[in-house]
Design a protein around this motif. Structure first.
Motif, mmCIF file in Angstrom:
data_model
loop_
_atom_site.group_PDB
_atom_site.id
_atom_site.type_symbol
_atom_site.label_atom_id
_atom_site.label_comp_id
_atom_site.label_asym_id
_atom_site.label_seq_id
_atom_site.Cartn_x
_atom_site.Cartn_y
_atom_site.Cartn_z
ATOM 1 N N LEU A 76 8.299 18.815 -6.608
ATOM 2 C CA LEU A 76 7.284 18.961 -5.569
ATOM 3 C C LEU A 76 5.918 19.001 -6.248
ATOM 4 O O LEU A 76 5.632 19.913 -7.022
ATOM 5 C CB LEU A 76 7.515 20.255 -4.776
ATOM 6 N N PHE A 77 5.092 17.989 -5.993
ATOM 7 C CA PHE A 77 3.750 17.947 -6.559
ATOM 8 C C PHE A 77 2.811 18.863 -5.786
ATOM 9 O O PHE A 77 2.841 18.911 -4.547
ATOM 10 C CB PHE A 77 3.185 16.533 -6.495
ATOM 11 N N LEU A 78 1.949 19.572 -6.516
ATOM 12 C CA LEU A 78 0.831 20.313 -5.939
ATOM 13 C C LEU A 78 -0.449 19.633 -6.419
ATOM 14 O O LEU A 78 -0.605 19.380 -7.617
ATOM 15 C CB LEU A 78 0.822 21.763 -6.414
ATOM 16 N N ALA A 104 -0.369 26.600 2.778
ATOM 17 C CA ALA A 104 0.178 27.845 3.315
ATOM 18 C C ALA A 104 1.494 28.152 2.617
ATOM 19 O O ALA A 104 2.313 27.246 2.400
ATOM 20 C CB ALA A 104 0.405 27.718 4.823
ATOM 21 N N VAL A 105 1.691 29.407 2.277
ATOM 22 C CA VAL A 105 2.915 29.806 1.569
ATOM 23 C C VAL A 105 4.177 29.435 2.341
ATOM 24 O O VAL A 105 5.128 28.912 1.753
ATOM 25 C CB VAL A 105 2.879 31.318 1.259
ATOM 26 N N PRO A 106 4.233 29.663 3.666
ATOM 27 C CA PRO A 106 5.457 29.276 4.382
ATOM 28 C C PRO A 106 5.780 27.782 4.251
ATOM 29 O O PRO A 106 6.943 27.394 4.191
ATOM 30 C CB PRO A 106 5.145 29.649 5.835
ATOM 31 N N GLU A 107 4.733 26.941 4.185
ATOM 32 C CA GLU A 107 4.988 25.508 4.030
ATOM 33 C C GLU A 107 5.535 25.197 2.641
ATOM 34 O O GLU A 107 6.458 24.385 2.492
ATOM 35 C CB GLU A 107 3.716 24.692 4.268
ATOM 36 N N LEU A 112 10.229 23.514 -0.378
ATOM 37 C CA LEU A 112 11.143 23.796 -1.475
ATOM 38 C C LEU A 112 12.581 23.867 -0.967
ATOM 39 O O LEU A 112 13.499 23.319 -1.586
ATOM 40 C CB LEU A 112 10.750 25.111 -2.152
ATOM 41 N N ARG A 113 12.784 24.518 0.161
ATOM 42 C CA ARG A 113 14.130 24.609 0.738
ATOM 43 C C ARG A 113 14.683 23.221 1.071
ATOM 44 O O ARG A 113 15.870 22.948 0.879
ATOM 45 C CB ARG A 113 14.124 25.498 1.985
ATOM 46 N N VAL A 114 13.822 22.346 1.567
ATOM 47 C CA VAL A 114 14.262 20.977 1.873
ATOM 48 C C VAL A 114 14.733 20.276 0.604
ATOM 49 O O VAL A 114 15.786 19.628 0.588
ATOM 50 C CB VAL A 114 13.128 20.173 2.547
ATOM 51 N N LEU A 115 13.961 20.397 -0.473
ATOM 52 C CA LEU A 115 14.353 19.771 -1.746
ATOM 53 C C LEU A 115 15.696 20.310 -2.231
ATOM 54 O O LEU A 115 16.548 19.549 -2.698
ATOM 55 C CB LEU A 115 13.291 20.024 -2.816
ATOM 56 N N LEU A 116 15.868 21.607 -2.112
ATOM 57 C CA LEU A 116 17.109 22.217 -2.588
ATOM 58 C C LEU A 116 18.289 21.805 -1.727
ATOM 59 O O LEU A 116 19.392 21.597 -2.240
ATOM 60 C CB LEU A 116 16.959 23.739 -2.617
#
Length: 227
Positions: A76-78, A104-107, A112-116
């Motif tokens: 995940l790129f920032l 936003a932290v929730p995003e 991250l959950r999607v990637l996992l």
């Protein structure tokens, strides 16, 4: 789950780490591109959160090098760059997703959950190999229907072996995955915990799954035709 965060903005890095640890993720960090590439190249992470603009080596170069070396860890790129061209360049380099700063932290956690989830083969949180099974949501391991009553480190060991079944894992890889780069324990702790895990597997005649590769490390492999 072990996550690598590579970010040169120290306050931002510390904030991301705090949030991830609250979510019960194990986290390793790097402030530079060179160190980040070295850590990412170990192939021990479930996902990598990676800044693009880094000292020594940028995020695009890191991902290209990873993919060239067959490291398929989701990335995940920032970045503060928000043009379509920049996003396309990031995804074309081999990243899986792209999050624009500030975010936003929730995003961040949702992405991250999607990637996992995409990385998992078992959407129900269960992994199995022969007679061995683990329940990720409960952090439990089983031999057949028998609960192995694993400690935290024993569970993490078994999970790592099962995610890399039939692959030779060197001691340093196992150590970095389960104990982390910042651990003060020595690599010899791997042999100690493999011994503990084998003893629990032996209670149910499953210790043969965990094989020693002399001078190298260990491998999870069942009998031919049995798995």
């Amino acid at each position: 789950m072990r996550i690598l965060v590579v970010e040169d903005d120290k306050p931002l890095l510390e904030g991301i780490v705090a949030v991830l640890k609250e979510g019960n993720y194990q986290v390793d960090t790097s402030l530079t591109g060179e160190d980040g590439l070295y850590m990412a190249s170990q192939g021990i992470y479930d996902a990598i959160i990676l800044d693009i603009m880094l000292p020594e080596k940028n995020g695009l170069e890191i991902v290209k090098e990873m993919r060239k070396n067959q490291i398929k860890t989701p990335v995940l790129f920032l970045t503060a760059k928000d043009s379509v061209e920049d996003r396309v360049k990031g995804l074309d380099s081999g990243a899986n997703d792209y999050l624009i700063k500030p975010f936003a932290v929730p995003e961040l956690l949702a992405r991250l959950r999607v990637l996992l989830r995409q990385k998992e083969n078992d959407s129900d949180g269960l992994l199995s190999y022969g007679l061995l099974k683990i329940n990720e949501s409960e952090h439990e391991g089983f031999a057949g229907e028998n609960n192995l009553n694993l400690t935290v480190k024993e569970y993490q060991l078994l999970e790592y072996f099962m995610r890399n079944k039939e692959q030779i894992l060197i001691r340093e890889q196992i150590f970095n995955r389960v104990w982390g780069f910042s651990s003060e324990a020595g690599v010899g702790v791997v042999d100690v915990y493999v011994h503990h895990l084998r003893k629990k597997l032996a209670q149910f005649q499953c210790d043969h799954y965990l094989r020693t590769v002399r001078g190298v490390g260990f491998m999870l492999k069942g009998e031919e035709g049995n798995v």
